[in-house]
Design a protein around this motif. Structure first.
Motif, PDB file in Angstrom:
ATOM      1  N   UNK A  60      -7.541   3.819  -0.884  1.00 12.73           N
ATOM      2  CA  UNK A  60      -7.428   3.480   0.532  1.00 12.73           C
ATOM      3  C   UNK A  60      -7.474   4.737   1.390  1.00 12.73           C
ATOM      4  N   UNK A  61      -7.791   4.563   2.653  1.00 12.26           N
ATOM      5  CA  UNK A  61      -7.913   5.692   3.583  1.00 12.26           C
ATOM      6  C   UNK A  61      -6.612   6.485   3.685  1.00 12.26           C
ATOM      7  N   UNK A  62      -5.483   5.760   3.823  1.00 12.57           N
ATOM      8  CA  UNK A  62      -4.202   6.436   4.008  1.00 12.57           C
ATOM      9  C   UNK A  62      -3.815   7.249   2.778  1.00 12.57           C
ATOM     10  N   UNK A  63      -3.964   6.666   1.608  1.00 13.38           N
ATOM     11  CA  UNK A  63      -3.615   7.392   0.394  1.00 13.38           C
ATOM     12  C   UNK A  63      -4.606   8.515   0.128  1.00 13.38           C
ATOM     13  N   UNK A  64      -5.857   8.294   0.478  1.00 14.74           N
ATOM     14  CA  UNK A  64      -6.852   9.350   0.323  1.00 14.74           C
ATOM     15  C   UNK A  64      -6.482  10.568   1.161  1.00 14.74           C
ATOM     16  N   UNK A  65      -6.021  10.325   2.353  1.00 14.80           N
ATOM     17  CA  UNK A  65      -5.585  11.432   3.207  1.00 14.80           C
ATOM     18  C   UNK A  65      -4.345  12.120   2.637  1.00 14.80           C
ATOM     19  N   UNK A  66      -3.456  11.351   2.032  1.00 11.60           N
ATOM     20  CA  UNK A  66      -2.263  11.911   1.410  1.00 11.60           C
ATOM     21  C   UNK A  66      -2.636  12.787   0.209  1.00 11.60           C
ATOM     22  N   UNK A  67      -3.618  12.340  -0.554  1.00 11.38           N
ATOM     23  CA  UNK A  67      -4.090  13.133  -1.687  1.00 11.38           C
ATOM     24  C   UNK A  67      -4.700  14.436  -1.194  1.00 11.38           C
ATOM     25  N   UNK A  83       0.836  -1.203   0.000  1.00  9.19           N
ATOM     26  CA  UNK A  83       0.000   0.000   0.000  1.00  9.19           C
ATOM     27  C   UNK A  83       0.870   1.251   0.000  1.00  9.19           C
ATOM     28  N   UNK A  84       0.515   2.214  -0.794  1.00  3.84           N
ATOM     29  CA  UNK A  84       1.190   3.505  -0.802  1.00  3.84           C
ATOM     30  C   UNK A  84       0.496   4.419   0.206  1.00  3.84           C
ATOM     31  N   UNK A  85       1.269   4.990   1.092  1.00  3.64           N
ATOM     32  CA  UNK A  85       0.689   5.881   2.097  1.00  3.64           C
ATOM     33  C   UNK A  85       1.254   7.294   2.015  1.00  3.64           C
ATOM     34  N   UNK A  86       2.316   7.488   1.189  1.00  5.90           N
ATOM     35  CA  UNK A  86       2.918   8.810   1.069  1.00  5.90           C
ATOM     36  C   UNK A  86       3.392   9.021  -0.364  1.00  5.90           C
ATOM     37  N   UNK A  87       3.283  10.261  -0.826  1.00  6.25           N
ATOM     38  CA  UNK A  87       3.705  10.631  -2.180  1.00  6.25           C
ATOM     39  C   UNK A  87       4.758  11.724  -2.078  1.00  6.25           C
ATOM     40  N   UNK A  88       5.882  11.535  -2.774  1.00  6.29           N
ATOM     41  CA  UNK A  88       6.931  12.553  -2.815  1.00  6.29           C
ATOM     42  C   UNK A  88       6.640  13.465  -4.001  1.00  6.29           C
ATOM     43  N   UNK A  89       5.960  14.566  -3.740  1.00  3.60           N
ATOM     44  CA  UNK A  89       5.502  15.438  -4.819  1.00  3.60           C
ATOM     45  C   UNK A  89       6.626  16.173  -5.531  1.00  3.60           C
ATOM     46  N   UNK A  90       7.802  16.263  -4.911  1.00  2.27           N
ATOM     47  CA  UNK A  90       8.918  16.999  -5.520  1.00  2.27           C
ATOM     48  C   UNK A  90       9.986  16.081  -6.086  1.00  2.27           C
ATOM     49  N   UNK A  91       9.782  14.773  -5.980  1.00  5.99           N
ATOM     50  CA  UNK A  91      10.802  13.839  -6.421  1.00  5.99           C
ATOM     51  C   UNK A  91      10.463  13.160  -7.727  1.00  5.99           C
ATOM     52  N   UNK A  92      10.380  11.833  -7.707  1.00  7.18           N
ATOM     53  CA  UNK A  92      10.158  11.051  -8.903  1.00  7.18           C
ATOM     54  C   UNK A  92       8.782  11.359  -9.484  1.00  7.18           C
ATOM     55  N   UNK A  93       8.677  11.265 -10.803  1.00  4.72           N
ATOM     56  CA  UNK A  93       7.383  11.460 -11.464  1.00  4.72           C
ATOM     57  C   UNK A  93       6.429  10.363 -11.009  1.00  4.72           C
ATOM     58  N   UNK A  94       5.235  10.765 -10.594  1.00 10.27           N
ATOM     59  CA  UNK A  94       4.275   9.839  -9.994  1.00 10.27           C
ATOM     60  C   UNK A  94       2.927   9.946 -10.687  1.00 10.27           C
ATOM     61  N   UNK A  95       2.326   8.793 -10.969  1.00  8.90           N
ATOM     62  CA  UNK A  95       0.956   8.751 -11.502  1.00  8.90           C
ATOM     63  C   UNK A  95       0.075   8.077 -10.459  1.00  8.90           C
TER      64      UNK A  95
END
Length: 451
Positions: A130-137, A110-122
């Protein structure tokens, strides 16, 4: 589906990709397997009739080299003029194709965090983020609410600072083929379009009345305290349609028009259609019969349909939550975030509705992500194309009343010259769309990472 297509599009352009999938480590209420691209609702990828809006979108996807569309055609089951697939075979083959791609590294977590300034992410998290990723978004979007928290989705018409919206989508029941009484049904396609692949269960006025009364009186699954059922209009549960009036079903999923019974030469009062579910033809789904009834109630009510008196159900109808962002406030037409261009969104979470639309946005996100990594210009799809019209809607709709969209001709810009005949107008729109799409692909479609 969007994530699989996006990953493959990046890999075919020479990028190394990490593809995260939390199943089977953590599943969702709607999924049953750990395969990629599992279809959780219908098994239909919409009309294949030439010069229709769904056909146009699929044609653009074909010309752009969509992996999932190619696999869908390999897994097609008879469905008249529509493209429908054996959902188990389809998901299995997509999974195999992704695992075979050496540039894609699959991580089952499960992904729970996104590095918005690092690697290109889709971010292509499908209907049940998921709840954790939803909160991260929500964090990435600068949200001021707890919209991403499980149990507290934001209302659809929330203010513009709240990125999370939601609606409730539905799953249709599936019955075993050999439990259908074929002496009471007939095979036909509406208006004789395509081959006669649909099982049609005809109803008399008396049979319809008995079914209708039982349906509206049936007991629904209890709504939880936090839950406000906020259905997407084109995916309404059948009991919700029925409550709008006694004849609404006869003008909706039970419409008999164009379905003449060859045994009588007459049009029935109402019809329930069943569509082949898999290549073995040993199961069929009830078209448009998604519902929110308790399983026991479904069995009782649906067995009132002629031909289904002894039906054995492989799956009952269900409701599940679909989460999507307020894309007009957050995304550029390239599906990049306005505030974090390294982050892309694709699939239902970006505000499109439907399998084909989700795959298409995954394809676009993969193309644009590759262009970003390669340092090439990122050019949105042309406005006249189905791709461009879909992303234009998603990023320019009214943010205060935003809801997901299927591809329709209403999304395409009007022609410079008015054409009164609808079929001729649609043909001209498709011709212009494909012309501009091909020119765009000639410019951007061959971007690859240099060795």
């Amino acid at each position: 589906m969007a994530g699989s297509e996006a990953a493959w599009q990046c890999a075919r352009r020479g990028l190394d990709v990490e593809l995260f999938e939390m199943r089977p480590v953590r599943s969702t209420p709607a999924h049953q397997t750990a395969d990629f691209a599992e279809l959780v609702c219908s098994n239909s990828l919409k009309s294949d009739s030439e010069n229709t809006a769904p056909w146009l979108l699929k044609e653009e996807m074909r010309r752009a080299g969509s992996l999932l569309l190619e696999i869908a055609r390999e897994c097609a089951v008879p469905a008249g003029h529509a493209l429908a697939v054996d959902r188990v075979t389809f998901a299995s083959r997509v999974t195999e194709a992704i695992y075979r791609e050496s540039r894609i590294r699959i991580r089952r977590e499960e992904v729970t965090a996104v590095d918005e300034s690092g690697v290109v992410t889709i971010i292509a998290t499908g209907p049940l983020t998921s709840d954790a990723l939803s909160s991260e978004i929500a964090r990435l979007s600068g949200a001021k609410s707890e919209a991403g928290r499980a149990g507290a989705p934001a209302p659809r018409n929330s203010d513009s600072h709240c990125p999370h919206l939601y609606f409730y989508d539905s799953i249709s029941p599936i019955v075993e083929a050999d439990s259908i009484d074929m002496s009471r049904v007939y095979m036909a396609a509406r208006y004789d379009k395509g081959s006669t692949d649909y099982i049609n269960c005809p109803m008399t006025p008396e049979e319809y009345g008995l079914f209708y009364d039982a349906l509206v009186a049936a007991q629904s699954v209890e709504e939880r305290d936090w839950e406000k059922l906020n259905y997407f209009e084109s995916c309404l549960p059948i009991e919700e349609i029925a409550r709008r009036g006694r004849d609404t079903l006869r003008f909706g999923p039970m419409k008999p028009v164009g379905l003449i019974d060859p045994r009588t030469g007459r049009m029935p009062y109402a019809v329930v259609q069943l569509r082949q579910e898999n290549l073995r033809a040993d199961s069929y789904n009830l078209v448009g019969f998604q519902n929110h009834l308790k399983f026991g109630e479904q069995a009782r009510v649906l067995r009132l349909i002629p031909g289904l008196e002894n039906a054995r159900f492989l799956r009952y109808g269900q409701i599940h939550r679909n989460t999507y962002i307020n894309a007009p406030t957050l995304l550029q037409e390239t599906l990049q975030m306005k505030t974090y261009p390294q982050v892309f969104f694709a699939g239902q979470i970006c505000g499109v509705e439907g399998y084909v639309e989700s795959i298409a946005t995954g394809l676009l996100a993969g193309m644009h992500a590759a262009a970003l990594v390669c340092g090439a210009d990122i050019a949105p799809a042309p406005r006249a194309s189905a791709f461009g019209s879909l992303t234009h809607y998603v990023t320019h709709a009214d943010a205060k009343n935003f809801q997901p969209a299927n591809i329709t001709f209403d999304l395409l810009p009007p022609l410079a010259k008015k054409i009164r005949d609808r079929k001729e107008r649609h043909r001209a729109q498709c011709e212009l769309a494909l012309k501009e799409f091909d020119a765009w692909m000639d410019r951007v479609g061959s971007v690859t990472v240099k060795a």
